[in-house]
Design an enzyme around this catalytic site. Structure first.
Site, mmCIF file in Angstrom:
data_model
loop_
_atom_site.group_PDB
_atom_site.id
_atom_site.type_symbol
_atom_site.label_atom_id
_atom_site.label_comp_id
_atom_site.label_asym_id
_atom_site.label_seq_id
_atom_site.Cartn_x
_atom_site.Cartn_y
_atom_site.Cartn_z
ATOM 1 N N TRP A 131 -68.353 26.695 56.101
ATOM 2 C CA TRP A 131 -67.502 27.858 56.389
ATOM 3 C C TRP A 131 -66.090 27.358 56.711
ATOM 4 O O TRP A 131 -65.934 26.416 57.500
ATOM 5 C CB TRP A 131 -68.101 28.604 57.592
ATOM 6 C CG TRP A 131 -67.343 29.812 58.038
ATOM 7 C CD1 TRP A 131 -66.832 30.803 57.249
ATOM 8 C CD2 TRP A 131 -67.023 30.179 59.393
ATOM 9 N NE1 TRP A 131 -66.225 31.768 58.019
ATOM 10 C CE2 TRP A 131 -66.330 31.400 59.329
ATOM 11 C CE3 TRP A 131 -67.258 29.597 60.630
ATOM 12 C CZ2 TRP A 131 -65.865 32.051 60.471
ATOM 13 C CZ3 TRP A 131 -66.802 30.248 61.765
ATOM 14 C CH2 TRP A 131 -66.109 31.464 61.687
ATOM 15 N N ASP A 212 -75.870 26.960 63.676
ATOM 16 C CA ASP A 212 -75.084 28.177 63.483
ATOM 17 C C ASP A 212 -75.962 29.196 62.763
ATOM 18 O O ASP A 212 -76.418 28.956 61.653
ATOM 19 C CB ASP A 212 -73.827 27.848 62.654
ATOM 20 C CG ASP A 212 -72.872 29.026 62.584
ATOM 21 O OD1 ASP A 212 -73.199 30.092 63.140
ATOM 22 O OD2 ASP A 212 -71.800 28.895 61.959
ATOM 23 N N LYS A 247 -73.180 40.728 61.237
ATOM 24 C CA LYS A 247 -73.706 41.076 59.913
ATOM 25 C C LYS A 247 -74.985 41.900 60.036
ATOM 26 O O LYS A 247 -75.126 42.926 59.402
ATOM 27 C CB LYS A 247 -74.017 39.807 59.108
ATOM 28 C CG LYS A 247 -73.111 38.634 59.403
ATOM 29 C CD LYS A 247 -71.796 38.697 58.688
ATOM 30 C CE LYS A 247 -70.911 37.562 59.157
ATOM 31 N NZ LYS A 247 -69.683 37.409 58.460
HETATM 32 C C1 LMR Z 1 -67.045 34.876 56.212
HETATM 33 O O1 LMR Z 1 -67.389 33.700 56.117
HETATM 34 O O2 LMR Z 1 -66.459 35.487 55.314
HETATM 35 C C2 LMR Z 1 -67.347 35.638 57.469
HETATM 36 O O3 LMR Z 1 -68.041 34.855 58.357
HETATM 37 C C3 LMR Z 1 -66.143 36.264 58.051
HETATM 38 C C4 LMR Z 1 -65.229 35.274 58.702
HETATM 39 O O4 LMR Z 1 -64.966 35.439 59.887
HETATM 40 O O5 LMR Z 1 -64.772 34.345 58.033
#
Ligand code: LMR
Length: 399
Positions: A131, A212, A247
């Site tokens: 992420w 996570d 989510k």
């Molecule tokens: C994402 O990865 O798009 C979501 O978790 C929203 C974010 O906060 O980035």
């Protein structure tokens, strides 16, 4: 003191896309950027169970006084039950402590701040890719951030052999961040056997797992998705879990998440909790109440809980159907390559394999927004926009 020397920061890799999408005048525009669920009408709905809970809250609420620093103890208990399962012995053992944080991001940040204070020499290892915000969160907490191999881009699968050998080299003083399910951005998760091996490595190497868990329910089911967690809990192991209700309750803007620390004994758990509370107090002081109260109200009421579980199933199934439709749409357009891997990925995201040039083409020429690196939010695809999307992707793939 002057602000004159301040330079502009770059737009956020994910949320910045939403800003660009909002300004796009093309009526055919599609936002496959941020991980936000959409229904088949393209709306991010308020779940029926959430609306019902809010009606109850409006009737029964008596105060807006501060919550405790760590949030409501009932919320903490319910969050643990969802994480571990109601009957799991870790709950009765008192070795785990949970605090309500403003979303999963704050759970990561409070957890990172705590770990960096408790273990100042520890480094954090994150998957490559991960992420987009993980690196930023841990760097902001003062961590040196390193990566372990995760994805085999050529074959669109987990590169478990290299992941395994990287994890085996991480020393016991460090922290390793793992995604419990629905890996963001790839949608590729380890198998149960691979998780067993990862948990064994964690025990052997003695590094601290930071799990996570932002997508519980979006992989295979609420219970199935938490299965990897249990593997790490054996033999009094310590670990950290960040969870998000953004989510699975559709509570994005309410910022309801949780940080759970599993320790070796109840005494250690108390000490750890006291430090975490200090970290929260000098940051946001105590959590916002509304989202947490919604989660609490739904989970405590048998009928609302049942409704919630069925709404989570509906969201998961719709995304699955859109995965299949996308694979079929691309196949029909005879694009180069086999895209059936999209159906095997889990959760909201698909790591499409599109190059950055193709992603840019889609954004600039077709008003289709996805994250650089080719991550696509499959939950943004609808029966109304899929034909346009497949046509646009076919053009991009022919570039
Ligand atoms: C994402 O990865 O798009 C979501 O978790 C929203 C974010 O906060 O980035």
């Amino acid at each position: 003191m002057t602000f004159e020397a301040v330079n502009s920061a770059p737009a956020d890799a994910i949320l910045g896309l939403t800003e660009a999408y909002e300004q796009d005048q093309n009526p055919k525009k599609i936002n496959l950027g941020a991980g936000v669920y959409k229904d088949d009408q393209g709306n991010t709905p308020i779940l029926d169970c959430v609306r019902a809970a809010e009606r109850v809250m409006l009737e029964q609420e008596t105060t807006k006084a501060y919550l405790p620093i760590g949030g409501s103890p009932i919320y903490a208990r319910l969050a643990q039950e969802l994480l571990f399962g109601e009957q799991h012995p870790i709950i009765a053992s008192g070795r785990a402590r949970t605090v309500h944080t403003p979303g999963g991001t704050a759970a990561l940040r409070v957890g990172a701040d705590f770990l960096h204070q408790a273990l100042p020499k520890a480094r954090i290892w994150i998957s490559e890719p991960t992420w987009a915000n993980h690196r930023g969160v841990f760097e902001a907490a003062g961590f040196g951030v390193h990566t372990y191999t995760y994805y085999d881009a050529a074959n669109k699968v987990l590169d478990f052999e290299r992941m395994r050998s990287d994890l085996l080299r991480i020393p016991g003083d460090d922290v390793v961040l793992l995604h419990v399910c629905c890996h963001n951005p790839t949608g590729v998760d380890p198998s149960h056997e691979q998780w067993q091996e990862i948990a064994t490595i964690a025990r052997r190497q003695r590094w601290m797992p930071f799990l996570d868990f932002a997508y519980q329910g979006f992989g295979s089911g609420l219970e199935q998705d938490r299965a990897p967690l249990a593997l790490f809990l054996a033999n009094g192991a310590e670990l950290v879990v960040s969870s998000s209700f953004s989510k699975n309750f559709g509570l994005y803007q309410e910022r309801a998440g949780a940080l759970t620390l599993v320790t070796g004994s109840t005494d250690v758990a108390e000490a750890v909790l006291s430090q975490v509370k200090r970290i929260i107090r000098v940051n946001y002081s105590n959590p916002p109440a509304h989202g947490g109260q919604v989660v609490e109200t739904v989970l405590r009421d048998a009928a609302l809980r049942k409704q919630w579980e069925s709404e989570v199933t509906q969201m998961r199934e719709r995304i699955k159907a859109m995965r299949a439709a996308l694979v079929e749409g691309l196949r029909k357009r005879k694009v180069a390559g086999d895209f059936s891997f999209i159906s095997r990925q889990k959760g909201m995201f698909s790591y499409s394999g599109l190059t950055d040039t193709q992603v840019r083409f889609l954004r600039e020429q077709k008003s289709v927004y996805m994250v650089t690196g080719g991550r696509m939010n499959v939950a943004g695809i609808t029966t109304g926009n899929i034909a346009y999307l497949c046509d646009a992707m076919a053009e991009a793939l022919a570039l």
